[in-house]
Design a protein around this motif. Structure first.
Motif, PDB file in Angstrom:
ATOM      1  N   PHE A  18       0.815  -1.176  -0.084  1.00  0.00           N
ATOM      2  CA  PHE A  18      -0.009   0.140   0.028  1.00  0.00           C
ATOM      3  C   PHE A  18       1.049   1.190  -0.085  1.00  0.00           C
ATOM      4  O   PHE A  18       0.525   2.192  -0.665  1.00  0.00           O
ATOM      5  CB  PHE A  18      -1.023   0.164   1.000  1.00  0.00           C
ATOM      6  CG  PHE A  18      -1.878   1.156   1.377  1.00  0.00           C
ATOM      7  CD1 PHE A  18      -3.264   1.104   0.796  1.00  0.00           C
ATOM      8  CD2 PHE A  18      -1.461   2.231   1.866  1.00  0.00           C
ATOM      9  CE1 PHE A  18      -4.147   1.990   1.021  1.00  0.00           C
ATOM     10  CE2 PHE A  18      -2.312   3.367   1.935  1.00  0.00           C
ATOM     11  CZ  PHE A  18      -3.703   3.265   1.399  1.00  0.00           C
ATOM     12  N   LEU A  19       1.775   1.264   0.972  1.00  0.00           N
ATOM     13  CA  LEU A  19       2.659   2.520   1.064  1.00  0.00           C
ATOM     14  C   LEU A  19       3.553   2.841  -0.362  1.00  0.00           C
ATOM     15  O   LEU A  19       3.852   3.642  -0.590  1.00  0.00           O
ATOM     16  CB  LEU A  19       3.875   2.052   2.204  1.00  0.00           C
ATOM     17  CG  LEU A  19       3.061   2.277   3.507  1.00  0.00           C
ATOM     18  CD1 LEU A  19       4.043   1.959   4.645  1.00  0.00           C
ATOM     19  CD2 LEU A  19       2.274   3.436   3.984  1.00  0.00           C
ATOM     20  N   THR A  20       3.930   1.555  -0.953  1.00  0.00           N
ATOM     21  CA  THR A  20       4.670   1.674  -2.156  1.00  0.00           C
ATOM     22  C   THR A  20       3.860   2.365  -3.317  1.00  0.00           C
ATOM     23  O   THR A  20       4.322   3.154  -4.225  1.00  0.00           O
ATOM     24  CB  THR A  20       5.315   0.368  -2.536  1.00  0.00           C
ATOM     25  OG1 THR A  20       6.077   0.034  -1.734  1.00  0.00           O
ATOM     26  CG2 THR A  20       6.004   0.226  -3.838  1.00  0.00           C
ATOM     27  N   LEU A  21       2.454   1.927  -3.221  1.00  0.00           N
ATOM     28  CA  LEU A  21       1.619   2.286  -4.389  1.00  0.00           C
ATOM     29  C   LEU A  21       1.389   3.686  -4.062  1.00  0.00           C
ATOM     30  O   LEU A  21       1.250   4.660  -4.889  1.00  0.00           O
ATOM     31  CB  LEU A  21       0.107   1.560  -4.293  1.00  0.00           C
ATOM     32  CG  LEU A  21       0.514   0.239  -4.842  1.00  0.00           C
ATOM     33  CD1 LEU A  21      -0.984  -0.704  -4.669  1.00  0.00           C
ATOM     34  CD2 LEU A  21       0.643  -0.039  -6.256  1.00  0.00           C
ATOM     35  N   ARG A  22       1.136   4.149  -2.713  1.00  0.00           N
ATOM     36  CA  ARG A  22       0.778   5.591  -2.553  1.00  0.00           C
ATOM     37  C   ARG A  22       2.063   6.687  -3.000  1.00  0.00           C
ATOM     38  O   ARG A  22       1.996   7.568  -3.314  1.00  0.00           O
ATOM     39  CB  ARG A  22       0.764   5.517  -0.863  1.00  0.00           C
ATOM     40  CG  ARG A  22       0.352   6.971  -0.371  1.00  0.00           C
ATOM     41  CD  ARG A  22      -1.128   7.750  -1.000  1.00  0.00           C
ATOM     42  NE  ARG A  22      -0.634   8.584  -2.582  1.00  0.00           N
ATOM     43  CZ  ARG A  22      -1.525   9.211  -3.032  1.00  0.00           C
ATOM     44  NH1 ARG A  22      -2.761   8.896  -2.878  1.00  0.00           N
ATOM     45  NH2 ARG A  22      -1.224   9.850  -4.098  1.00  0.00           N
ATOM     46  N   LYS A  23       3.415   5.878  -2.533  1.00  0.00           N
ATOM     47  CA  LYS A  23       4.540   6.599  -3.187  1.00  0.00           C
ATOM     48  C   LYS A  23       4.567   6.863  -4.654  1.00  0.00           C
ATOM     49  O   LYS A  23       4.917   7.995  -4.959  1.00  0.00           O
ATOM     50  CB  LYS A  23       5.771   5.782  -2.436  1.00  0.00           C
ATOM     51  CG  LYS A  23       6.866   6.722  -2.877  1.00  0.00           C
ATOM     52  CD  LYS A  23       8.418   5.816  -2.576  1.00  0.00           C
ATOM     53  CE  LYS A  23       8.373   4.628  -3.492  1.00  0.00           C
ATOM     54  NZ  LYS A  23       9.673   3.802  -3.404  1.00  0.00           N
ATOM     55  N   LEU A  24       4.236   5.753  -5.109  1.00  0.00           N
ATOM     56  CA  LEU A  24       4.253   5.919  -6.824  1.00  0.00           C
ATOM     57  C   LEU A  24       3.338   7.052  -7.306  1.00  0.00           C
ATOM     58  O   LEU A  24       3.335   7.501  -8.238  1.00  0.00           O
ATOM     59  CB  LEU A  24       3.902   4.438  -7.221  1.00  0.00           C
ATOM     60  CG  LEU A  24       5.366   3.409  -7.211  1.00  0.00           C
ATOM     61  CD1 LEU A  24       4.980   2.177  -7.607  1.00  0.00           C
ATOM     62  CD2 LEU A  24       6.484   3.897  -8.119  1.00  0.00           C
TER      63      LEU A  24
END
Length: 258
Positions: A248-254
């Motif tokens: 989730f955090l990776t998707l939000r960063k992207l």
């Protein structure tokens, strides 16, 4: 029963305001007012009186119309306790579980949904059997979630999405604070390329479409984060992840850099 009128404001940020009203009682509440003239025109056509202004959170594009609408209608302005000195004209605090509007067996209830900011509320339309709709402000969008760089935290947003929104019934209608369909679907294609449901859904998408949560669970990469399509794509992009939260955090960063 409670009726819903989405009002697209045509603002640069593609904001929605909403009128939540009853034809039987003539009572109405406005969620996140922006263009007051537009809102008053709609309320007059409907023959309803605006008794309350409900702010999902403190950001100016969701509170811009508060003072003018309050002056025109004498409505009470409601918001989160931690935004009392940030929301223009705020009169009363709302907290988790409060009911702000009831008609027959339907009601509009308050959820505390932090993440985009720490002063964020969502409003749930429900009856004794099920949740019929949710006004999600900037917590959840069509095919996306809110950003967290104006007073929020992506870890908290993850917890809110995971604990509250993912359990909503498939038939629940989503009423977000903005129309971000195009950008979010393009991002979804980038991080979730092998989603046949999305491709079929996109071909039938209508302007300003109100979606059901069942569709969102099949469209939104933040819901689909544990699918092979998403995980394989993140691996291709050389992103590291270890668990549900980290995806989730990776998707939000992207998405922040999309």
């Amino acid at each position: 029963m409670i009726e819903i009128l989405p009002i697209f404001t045509n603002s640069p940020l593609r904001n929605y305001s909403y009128l939540v009203y009853s034809n039987r009682t003539g009572e109405a509440y406005c969620i996140d007012p922006l263009d007051v003239k537009q809102i008053l025109n709609h309320s007059q056509k409907l023959g309803v009186k605006i008794k309350g202004i409900l702010n999902t959170h403190e950001h100016g594009d969701h509170t811009q119309g508060n003072l003018e609408l309050k002056e025109e209608t004498k409505a009470i302005v409601y918001g989160h306790k931690d935004a009392k000195h940030k929301i223009p004209g705020m009169d009363q605090i709302l907290k988790e579980g409060d009911l702000v509007f009831s008609v027959e067996e339907e009601s509009l209830a308050v959820w505390d949904t932090p993440g985009h900011t720490f002063s964020h509320l969502s409003f749930v339309r429900k009856n004794p059997k099920t949740i019929l709709g949710i006004f999600s402000g900037d917590t959840l969008f069509n095919a996306g979630v809110g950003n967290c760089f104006r007073g929020g935290d992506p870890n908290v947003l993850y917890e809110t999405i995971q604990s509250r929104f993912e359990s909503l019934p498939d038939s629940c209608l989503l009423y977000p604070g903005h129309d971000y369909w195009d950008n979010n679907l393009n991002f979804a294609e980038h991080v979730d390329p092998k989603n046949v449901f999305r491709d079929n859904y996109k071909s039938s998408l209508k302007p300003f479409q109100i979606s059901e949560m069942g569709a969102e669970k099949n469209l939104n990469p933040f819901f689909r984060r544990n699918t092979n399509s998403v995980k394989d794509r993140l691996t291709e992009l050389k992103e590291t992840f270890t668990n549900d939260r980290s995806i989730f955090l990776t998707l939000r960063k992207l998405r922040d850099h999309w």
